[in-house]
Design a protein around this motif. Structure first.
Motif, PDB file in Angstrom:
ATOM      1  N   SER A   8       0.827  -1.202   0.000  1.00 18.56           N
ATOM      2  CA  SER A   8       0.000   0.000   0.000  1.00 18.56           C
ATOM      3  C   SER A   8       0.865   1.258   0.000  1.00 18.56           C
ATOM      4  O   SER A   8       2.059   1.209   0.301  1.00 18.56           O
ATOM      5  CB  SER A   8      -0.863  -0.007   1.244  1.00 18.56           C
ATOM      6  N   LEU A   9       0.215   2.376  -0.284  1.00 23.91           N
ATOM      7  CA  LEU A   9       0.902   3.667  -0.262  1.00 23.91           C
ATOM      8  C   LEU A   9       1.509   3.952   1.126  1.00 23.91           C
ATOM      9  O   LEU A   9       2.679   4.328   1.214  1.00 23.91           O
ATOM     10  CB  LEU A   9      -0.095   4.761  -0.665  1.00 23.91           C
ATOM     11  N   PRO A  10       0.742   3.743   2.225  1.00 26.47           N
ATOM     12  CA  PRO A  10       1.345   3.997   3.549  1.00 26.47           C
ATOM     13  C   PRO A  10       2.580   3.122   3.803  1.00 26.47           C
ATOM     14  O   PRO A  10       3.576   3.578   4.350  1.00 26.47           O
ATOM     15  CB  PRO A  10       0.225   3.661   4.543  1.00 26.47           C
ATOM     16  N   TRP A  11       2.517   1.846   3.363  1.00 24.49           N
ATOM     17  CA  TRP A  11       3.668   0.955   3.555  1.00 24.49           C
ATOM     18  C   TRP A  11       4.867   1.485   2.768  1.00 24.49           C
ATOM     19  O   TRP A  11       5.989   1.561   3.277  1.00 24.49           O
ATOM     20  CB  TRP A  11       3.308  -0.467   3.076  1.00 24.49           C
ATOM     21  N   LEU A  12       4.623   1.873   1.528  1.00 25.00           N
ATOM     22  CA  LEU A  12       5.716   2.392   0.698  1.00 25.00           C
ATOM     23  C   LEU A  12       6.316   3.650   1.321  1.00 25.00           C
ATOM     24  O   LEU A  12       7.535   3.823   1.356  1.00 25.00           O
ATOM     25  CB  LEU A  12       5.217   2.693  -0.722  1.00 25.00           C
ATOM     26  N   LYS A  13       5.458   4.521   1.825  1.00 22.34           N
ATOM     27  CA  LYS A  13       5.945   5.774   2.438  1.00 22.34           C
ATOM     28  C   LYS A  13       6.841   5.474   3.642  1.00 22.34           C
ATOM     29  O   LYS A  13       7.897   6.064   3.806  1.00 22.34           O
ATOM     30  CB  LYS A  13       4.765   6.653   2.870  1.00 22.34           C
ATOM     31  N   GLU A  14       6.411   4.511   4.465  1.00 20.53           N
ATOM     32  CA  GLU A  14       7.208   4.144   5.646  1.00 20.53           C
ATOM     33  C   GLU A  14       8.543   3.563   5.245  1.00 20.53           C
ATOM     34  O   GLU A  14       9.581   3.886   5.808  1.00 20.53           O
ATOM     35  CB  GLU A  14       6.452   3.082   6.451  1.00 20.53           C
ATOM     36  N   GLU A  15       8.516   2.670   4.258  1.00 19.07           N
ATOM     37  CA  GLU A  15       9.752   2.017   3.812  1.00 19.07           C
ATOM     38  C   GLU A  15      10.719   3.022   3.193  1.00 19.07           C
ATOM     39  O   GLU A  15      11.926   2.948   3.422  1.00 19.07           O
ATOM     40  CB  GLU A  15       9.438   0.911   2.791  1.00 19.07           C
ATOM     41  N   VAL A  16      10.182   3.941   2.416  1.00 19.63           N
ATOM     42  CA  VAL A  16      11.041   4.957   1.797  1.00 19.63           C
ATOM     43  C   VAL A  16      11.692   5.799   2.904  1.00 19.63           C
ATOM     44  O   VAL A  16      12.896   6.072   2.869  1.00 19.63           O
ATOM     45  CB  VAL A  16      10.245   5.831   0.801  1.00 19.63           C
ATOM     46  N   ALA A  17      10.907   6.144   3.932  1.00 14.82           N
ATOM     47  CA  ALA A  17      11.453   6.958   5.033  1.00 14.82           C
ATOM     48  C   ALA A  17      12.558   6.186   5.758  1.00 14.82           C
ATOM     49  O   ALA A  17      13.605   6.740   6.110  1.00 14.82           O
ATOM     50  CB  ALA A  17      10.332   7.341   5.993  1.00 14.82           C
ATOM     51  N   ARG A  18      12.338   4.882   5.955  1.00 15.73           N
ATOM     52  CA  ARG A  18      13.334   4.063   6.661  1.00 15.73           C
ATOM     53  C   ARG A  18      14.624   3.945   5.832  1.00 15.73           C
ATOM     54  O   ARG A  18      15.726   4.195   6.313  1.00 15.73           O
ATOM     55  CB  ARG A  18      12.729   2.672   6.940  1.00 15.73           C
ATOM     56  N   LEU A  19      14.458   3.602   4.554  1.00 12.27           N
ATOM     57  CA  LEU A  19      15.628   3.404   3.687  1.00 12.27           C
ATOM     58  C   LEU A  19      16.432   4.690   3.509  1.00 12.27           C
ATOM     59  O   LEU A  19      17.659   4.672   3.464  1.00 12.27           O
ATOM     60  CB  LEU A  19      15.176   2.905   2.303  1.00 12.27           C
ATOM     61  N   LYS A  20      15.713   5.771   3.416  1.00 13.52           N
ATOM     62  CA  LYS A  20      16.336   7.073   3.200  1.00 13.52           C
ATOM     63  C   LYS A  20      17.278   7.402   4.369  1.00 13.52           C
ATOM     64  O   LYS A  20      18.404   7.848   4.180  1.00 13.52           O
ATOM     65  CB  LYS A  20      15.179   8.061   3.090  1.00 13.52           C
ATOM     66  N   LYS A  21      16.818   7.103   5.599  1.00 14.65           N
ATOM     67  CA  LYS A  21      17.623   7.364   6.786  1.00 14.65           C
ATOM     68  C   LYS A  21      18.822   6.414   6.836  1.00 14.65           C
ATOM     69  O   LYS A  21      19.955   6.835   7.020  1.00 14.65           O
ATOM     70  CB  LYS A  21      16.727   7.138   8.013  1.00 14.65           C
TER      71      LYS A  21
END
Ligand code: 13P
Ligand code: SF4
Length: 317
Positions: A9-22
């Motif tokens: 889902s979009l929320p899952w993708l947003k969370e993963e992108v935030a995690r990977l980015k950090k």
């Protein structure tokens, strides 16, 4: 390697992108024409000038350029030691494609003694043939710093070149390139819209044709149009540029009404750049996870292309 399933889902993708980015010390940059879901997760949103400026000063290890290919190339040329990723490597630009390096080289060689100014919407090879790069946000300021009698070649956007000639009184020699989105807005349809919304102000990007520039209340880059809308007292605007900008306009001015200028052809979404819209949040996630596709620029070309970009940054301070 784990594949991205349709259920993600979009929320899952947003969370993963935030995690990977950090985890990876990555900076996500997005142009105003990107899909809303990408603008929402970006660390920095801007026009092409702001994206170049920000890329030049970041300490991130990875830059994810959510925009089109030439924007990724500009970032890579400015930051050769960083990894520059782009969510979809096929996100090109019809304007950059309207200026083939070999044809532009011939044109430049046919006009010795001319200073060559290129719009940032060009390939690295064209930038390498250029004296000064400009964006729509600084073209006027840069041209006005050159002596009045300087002979100038301006490419590739013909409409932007005509606009700069009209406001500076110069007679730059113009390359005949155009953007397939901006060049197709119709004067008749916009005048019709203005009749329906007589109090609306008309905001026009200078990549649009001259008659549209002439009826505008404001002609400017995406950032300049946004800035104008924030400071201006009107409550309604007809926005004649790629419709992605409406997202940030509505965010910044929730009390105002922004109307997307109609497409020339009712059958197609001509006010959307299909290249810009090739990037999706899913592709951002994948490219950050796998660190590919990466923008690579031939170091010899980059060495030449960096000079006109740096000159632009100095002249537009
Ligand atoms: P700016 O971001 O300079 O306004 O340019 C618009 C554009 O078409 C980018 O591709
Ligand atoms: Fe290129 Fe036009 Fe798309 Fe901008 S809107 S990226 S100039 S094709």
């Amino acid at each position: 390697m784990e594949e991205v399933s349709n259920e993600m889902s979009l929320p899952w993708l947003k969370e993963e992108v935030a995690r990977l980015k950090k985890e990876k010390n990555a900076l996500i940059m997005a142009h105003y024409y990107q899909r809303e879901e990408i603008q929402e997760i970006a660390d920095f949103i801007g026009d092409s000038l702001a994206l170049a400026r920000e890329a030049a000063k970041t300490d991130a290890r990875i830059i994810v350029m959510c925009g089109v290919h030439f924007m990724g190339e500009t970032a890579k040329i400015l930051c050769p030691d960083k990894k520059v990723l782009i969510p979809d490597v096929n996100a090109g630009c019809s304007l950059a494609d309207s200026c083939k390096p070999e044809e532009f080289k011939k044109f430049v060689e046919e006009h010795p003694g001319y200073t060559v100014i290129s719009y940032v919407n060009t390939s690295a090879d064209v930038k390498a043939l250029t004296d000064i790069v400009v964006t729509s946000g600084n073209a006027r300021k840069i041209v006005e710093q050159l002596p009045e009698d300087e002979k100038i070649i301006f490419g590739p956007d013909h409409n932007l070149g005509e606009y700069i000639n009209s406001v500076t009184g110069r007679r730059m020699l113009l390359w005949k390139g155009a953007c397939h989105v901006h060049d197709r807005f119709s004067l008749e349809k916009i005048l019709e819209m203005k009749r329906e919304h007589p109090d609306a102000k008309i905001l026009v990007h200078p990549e649009c044709k001259r008659p549209l520039q002439m009826i505008a209340d404001k002609v400017g880059s995406t950032a300049a149009l946004l800035d104008f809308a924030q400071k201006d007292e009107a409550s309604e605007y007809i926005v004649v540029t790629e419709s992605g900008i409406l997202f940030e306009m509505r965010n910044k001015c929730p009390q105002k009404t922004f109307l997307a200028a109609p497409a020339e052809d009712a059958e197609c979404q001509c006010n959307e750049c299909d290249y810009m819209k090739m990037n999706t949040l899913r592709k951002v996630y994948r490219c950050l996870r796998d660190e590919t596709p990466e923008i690579i620029v031939d170091p010899e070309v980059a060495e030449k292309a960096v000079k006109p970009i740096e000159r632009m940054l100095q002249m537009s301070r």
